[in-house]
Design a protein around this motif. Structure first.
Motif, short mmCIF file in Angstrom:
data_model
loop_
_atom_site.label_atom_id
_atom_site.label_comp_id
_atom_site.label_asym_id
_atom_site.label_seq_id
_atom_site.Cartn_x
_atom_site.Cartn_y
_atom_site.Cartn_z
N GLN A 91 5.08 25.22 66.09
CA GLN A 91 5.84 24.28 66.93
C GLN A 91 7.13 23.87 66.23
O GLN A 91 8.19 23.77 66.85
CB GLN A 91 4.97 23.05 67.24
CG GLN A 91 3.81 23.39 68.18
CD GLN A 91 2.75 22.30 68.21
OE1 GLN A 91 2.68 21.45 67.32
NE2 GLN A 91 1.92 22.33 69.24
N GLN A 92 7.06 23.65 64.90
CA GLN A 92 8.27 23.27 64.16
C GLN A 92 9.29 24.40 64.19
O GLN A 92 10.49 24.16 64.32
CB GLN A 92 7.91 22.95 62.70
CG GLN A 92 7.25 21.60 62.56
CD GLN A 92 7.00 21.25 61.12
OE1 GLN A 92 7.02 22.12 60.24
NE2 GLN A 92 6.73 19.99 60.87
N VAL A 128 11.54 15.06 68.79
CA VAL A 128 12.05 16.42 69.02
C VAL A 128 13.30 16.37 69.90
O VAL A 128 14.31 17.01 69.61
CB VAL A 128 10.95 17.29 69.68
CG1 VAL A 128 11.51 18.62 70.15
CG2 VAL A 128 9.78 17.49 68.71
N THR A 140 8.50 33.02 72.58
CA THR A 140 9.75 32.30 72.83
C THR A 140 10.94 33.26 72.82
O THR A 140 11.83 33.18 73.68
CB THR A 140 9.94 31.21 71.76
OG1 THR A 140 8.86 30.30 71.83
CG2 THR A 140 11.25 30.46 71.95
N THR A 169 11.70 26.98 74.94
CA THR A 169 10.85 27.10 73.76
C THR A 169 9.46 26.53 74.01
O THR A 169 8.65 26.44 73.08
CB THR A 169 11.50 26.38 72.56
OG1 THR A 169 11.85 25.06 72.96
CG2 THR A 169 12.74 27.10 72.07
N ARG A 188 9.62 26.51 66.53
CA ARG A 188 10.21 26.49 67.87
C ARG A 188 11.24 25.37 68.01
O ARG A 188 12.24 25.53 68.72
CB ARG A 188 9.10 26.38 68.93
CG ARG A 188 8.38 27.73 69.08
CD ARG A 188 7.44 27.72 70.25
NE ARG A 188 6.24 26.95 69.96
CZ ARG A 188 5.56 26.25 70.87
NH1 ARG A 188 5.97 26.20 72.12
NH2 ARG A 188 4.47 25.60 70.53
N VAL A 189 11.02 24.24 67.32
CA VAL A 189 12.04 23.18 67.31
C VAL A 189 13.31 23.70 66.62
O VAL A 189 14.43 23.48 67.11
CB VAL A 189 11.53 21.90 66.59
CG1 VAL A 189 12.66 20.89 66.44
CG2 VAL A 189 10.36 21.29 67.34
N LEU A 235 8.58 23.47 74.68
CA LEU A 235 8.38 22.22 73.94
C LEU A 235 8.48 20.97 74.81
O LEU A 235 8.44 19.86 74.29
CB LEU A 235 9.42 22.12 72.80
CG LEU A 235 9.22 23.06 71.62
CD1 LEU A 235 10.46 23.02 70.72
CD2 LEU A 235 7.99 22.70 70.82
N GLU A 257 3.62 32.29 69.08
CA GLU A 257 4.45 31.32 69.82
C GLU A 257 5.93 31.67 69.67
O GLU A 257 6.69 31.63 70.63
CB GLU A 257 4.24 29.90 69.27
CG GLU A 257 2.90 29.29 69.57
CD GLU A 257 2.69 27.95 68.86
OE1 GLU A 257 1.56 27.47 68.87
OE2 GLU A 257 3.67 27.39 68.30
N LEU A 286 14.28 22.78 75.53
CA LEU A 286 12.86 22.41 75.47
C LEU A 286 12.03 23.36 76.34
O LEU A 286 10.98 23.84 75.94
CB LEU A 286 12.67 20.97 75.95
CG LEU A 286 13.15 19.86 75.01
CD1 LEU A 286 13.18 18.52 75.74
CD2 LEU A 286 12.24 19.76 73.78
N LEU A 320 4.19 18.12 64.05
CA LEU A 320 3.90 19.35 64.78
C LEU A 320 3.33 20.43 63.85
O LEU A 320 3.50 20.36 62.63
CB LEU A 320 5.18 19.88 65.43
CG LEU A 320 5.90 18.90 66.37
CD1 LEU A 320 7.17 19.54 66.89
CD2 LEU A 320 4.99 18.48 67.51
N LEU A 379 6.17 18.24 74.19
CA LEU A 379 6.18 17.67 72.84
C LEU A 379 7.48 16.93 72.55
O LEU A 379 7.72 16.50 71.42
CB LEU A 379 5.99 18.78 71.80
CG LEU A 379 4.70 19.60 71.93
CD1 LEU A 379 4.69 20.75 70.95
CD2 LEU A 379 3.48 18.71 71.69
#
Ligand SMILES: Nc1ncnc2c1ncn2[C@@H]1O[C@H](COP(=O)(O)OP(=O)(O)OP(=O)(O)O)[C@@H](O)[C@H]1O
Ligand SMILES: [Mg+2]
Length: 284
Positions: free
Chosen positions: A148-149, A102, A185, A131, A151-152, A133, A181, A128, A144, A136
């Motif tokens: 989570q993806q 990430v 964010t 978000t 958020r990436v 993260l 999530e 990071l 993820l 992670l």
């Protein structure tokens, strides 16, 4: 800070414009939900506000759009990275897959811009954190969850520090946990001063998180106001907007005389609590 003036846009060879006579002003730090039926022009407005029209989507443009005084239609999209960023519905479209973790994924866009190493590290750490993260950072983006993806994907845009973040249905591929999530964010980002513009079908989420709702119909702005003003209005259904369950319950209760109240119906759980909780029990 965002100013849209008499903006009309027609896709190449399209029989009619996808956006017609749009006039908007959006202040910094606002969380704006863009809603409307299928084909209303939500995605097209997202592309316009993130500088992809006419650079990427060609076609005919009239009027102007600007962010912080920079004309989005006259500036190449690559030069707009510090002004606006676009997040797509599917995080796979955004994750390059060119890096293993990430953290590396987030650094990738900055490497391309040739930023100094110290600044890169600081920006990646900040993205990071914003978000959620940080824990992670050393995982593979592919290992993820959907939320989570996404958020990436958001982090890979905000690492470029755009003043405005535009998202086109970023939760449409996500389960409710992932959607939560993403919305949390976005709340954190507006808390830090970013402007968020979000096209979304999930009106309950819009009602709970947006400061302002812009409803499109047939490429025109059909309503513009607070979530309650736009989504609880009797004409919302004519715009193809399904009322939230709180509005439906309150409308039913009001029609059947269970609750006697003037004023707008609720669109969120908190508003519903107030609407129902404060009622006078007749004969009690
Ligand atoms: N690439 C394109 N070329 C020509 N016409 C297009 C193109 N993309 C969208 N349109 C048309 O522009 C109009 C607005 O489409 P847009 O995708 O912006 O709507 P939307 O509100 O995002 O819809 P949805 O809820 O389905 O995502 C529609 O009439 C659509 O058919
Ligand atoms: Mg769309």
């Amino acid at each position: 800070m965002i100013a849209v003036r008499d903006f009309t846009y027609t896709y190449p060879a399209a029989p009619r414009p996808a956006l017609i006579d749009i006039n908007l002003e959006i202040a910094p730090g606002q969380f704006v939900g863009v809603v409307g039926a299928n084909g209303a022009g939500k995605s097209t407005l997202c592309y316009a506000l993130s500088g992809f029209i006419p650079d990427f989507y060609r076609g005919d443009v009239k009027g102007s759009l600007s962010v912080a005084g920079r004309d989005l239609c006259k500036t190449p999209v690559a030069e707009l990275a510090g002004e606006v960023g676009l997040v797509f519905a599917n995080p796979f479209n955004q994750i390059t897959g060119a890096r293993f973790t990430v953290r590396e994924e987030l650094a990738f866009g900055l490497e391309n811009l040739g930023r100094p190493r110290d600044e890169m590290v600081a920006r990646v750490d900040e993205a990071l954190r914003l978000t959620g993260l940080t824990e992670l950072a050393d995982r593979s983006p592919y290992a993820l969850s959907g939320g989570q993806q996404q958020r990436v994907a958001i982090a890979s845009v905000i690492v470029l520090r755009p003043k405005v973040l535009v998202l086109d249905e970023p939760t449409s591929q996500l389960d409710p946990v992932g959607a939560r999530e993403v919305f949390e964010t976005l709340d954190a980002l507006t808390g830090e001063g970013a402007t968020v513009i979000l096209a979304e079908h999930k009106l309950e989420w819009i009602a709970a998180h947006a400061d302002r709702v812009i409803a499109l119909r047939g490429g025109r702005v059909a309503a513009d106001g607070t979530p309650r003003e736009v989504l609880a209005d009797a004409s919302a259904e004519e715009l193809g907007l399904m009322p939230t369950r709180y509005t439906l319950a309150a409308r039913l209760a009001a029609t059947q005389g269970v609750v006697k109240r003037d004023g707008p119906l609720p669109v969120t759980l908190d508003e519903a609590r107030e609407f129902f909780g404060g009622r006078q029990r007749e004969g009690a």
